[in-house]
Design an enzyme around this catalytic site. Structure first.
Site, PDB file in Angstrom:
ATOM      1  N   LYS A  85       0.812  -1.231   0.000  1.00 20.34           N
ATOM      2  CA  LYS A  85       0.000   0.000   0.000  1.00 20.34           C
ATOM      3  C   LYS A  85       0.844   1.280   0.000  1.00 20.34           C
ATOM      4  CE  LYS A  85      -3.963  -2.197   2.142  1.00 20.34           C
ATOM      5  NZ  LYS A  85      -5.033  -2.123   3.130  1.00 20.34           N
ATOM      6  N   ASP A 122      -9.924   2.429   2.320  1.00 23.40           N
ATOM      7  CA  ASP A 122      -9.983   1.684   3.587  1.00 23.40           C
ATOM      8  C   ASP A 122     -10.757   2.447   4.682  1.00 23.40           C
ATOM      9  OD1 ASP A 122      -8.647  -0.589   2.731  1.00 23.40           O
ATOM     10  OD2 ASP A 122      -6.670   0.145   3.329  1.00 23.40           O
TER      11      ASP A 122
END
Ligand code: ATR
Length: 306
Positions: A85, A122
């Site tokens: 990420k 997220d």
């Protein structure tokens, strides 16, 4: 092969042979146990999209090459999971303000000639998953976050965006919590009360909050807990854990004390739904997120007895 099996295979072959089939990928290491292909392909099918979602295990050394390859193949986009990420963030030409705050991306979109856009769904996925089960007044909710890593940054960033005014971050390494709060306080209203503390102070802080978010992976083994297990739990306090593979000792304790607990499966499904909305430029309400969650829940619960 039975007629119904043959019809099923026929359907797949037909689908994969569509001339304008788009591909969306999950890149991570490992990826084999991921539920993303299941829920994403279900949603793509339900939405009637001519696209498939595939996963590939990619080492950190080959991430940049893999992403360039997907861009060259005109894939629609990809999801990035552990450990990519943060490295993925550096590969983007443009990122959303939310991804900029977190300095990590979980979704890439391939646009134009080799251009890569980055997003992080997220934090928003976590909020949507929580809101699907609980009514939360974000302006007045007092939040205690356990952990100060990448996952915590996503949660704290979105809490600020929602106008939350009380947030405390507890972490094993206090400096990391201090850095997080210092860096992300720009996301919060000016009068917000942001504090940091140690994991040992958990029970003291729980007494004064409404929502606890456990963002570390401690507890995945079914034995450990990042904080001392509570002996009492205020009835109104919700525990939200980002782990979904198993019930952790902390979640068991809180449930046994009568507290409300949510695991990380809603976050997984709603972040996936938000990514789909972003790739296809749709309202999030157009994505069958609740059905994706029901499917994922059935999958991790295993076949029902009998
Ligand atoms: P992620 O992106 O999943 O959040 P990360 O950025 O590596 O992963 O952050 C992991 C978080 O879990 C950190 O808050 C870490 O605490 P430190 O900052 O002190 O390292 C926390 N963590 C990891 N192992 C832990 C343990 N055994 N006990 C308590 N906290 C732990």
């Amino acid at each position: 092969m039975s007629t119904s099996k043959f019809a099923q295979v026929g359907l797949y072959v037909e689908r994969l042979s569509e001339p304008n089939l788009s591909t969306i990928w999950l890149l991570g290491q490992p990826v084999e146990h991921s539920l993303s292909p299941l829920i994403q392909n279900f949603a793509l099918q339900a939405m009637g999209r001519s696209a498939v979602y595939l996963s590939a295990e990619v080492t950190p050394e080959l991430l940049s090459q893999a992403v360039s390859g997907l861009s060259a193949l005109r894939a629609l986009g990809c999801n990035l999971t552990v450990p990519h990420k943060q490295a993925g963030f550096a590969l983007c030409h443009r990122v959303s303000p939310r991804a900029q705050v977190v300095k990590a991306v979980n979704s890439l979109k391939f646009v134009g000639e080799g251009e890569i856009e980055g997003e992080n769904t997220d934090g928003l996925g976590w909020v949507r998953g929580l809101e699907a089960q609980f009514q939360i007044a974000w302006g007045s909710v007092r939040v205690l976050v356990i952990g100060a890593g990448g996952a915590a940054r996503g949660v704290v960033g979105v809490l600020g965006e929602l106008g939350c005014t009380h947030c405390t971050v507890l972490n094993r390494t206090p400096e990391r919590a201090e850095n997080l709060v210092e860096e992300l306080q720009v996301c919060f209203p000016g009068h917000a009360d942001l504090q940091v503390g140690s994991l040992e102070q958990f029970s003291k802080f729980v007494a004064g909050v409404d929502l606890v978010v456990q963002t570390t992976s401690v507890g995945l083994d079914g034995r450990a807990s990042p904080v001392p297990l509570p002996e009492v739990w205020p009835g109104h306090v919700i525990l939200s854990e980002l782990i979904y593979h198993r019930v952790t000792p902390l979640a068991s304790s809180v449930s046994a004390l009568g507290g409300a607990v949510q695991d990380g499966l809603p976050m997984l499904c709603y972040q996936a739904a938000e990514a789909l909305a972003w790739w296809f430029d749709l309202e999030a309400t157009k994505i069958p997120a609740a059905e994706m969650l029901a499917l994922a829940r059935r999958k991790i619960s295993g076949p029902s007895p009998g």
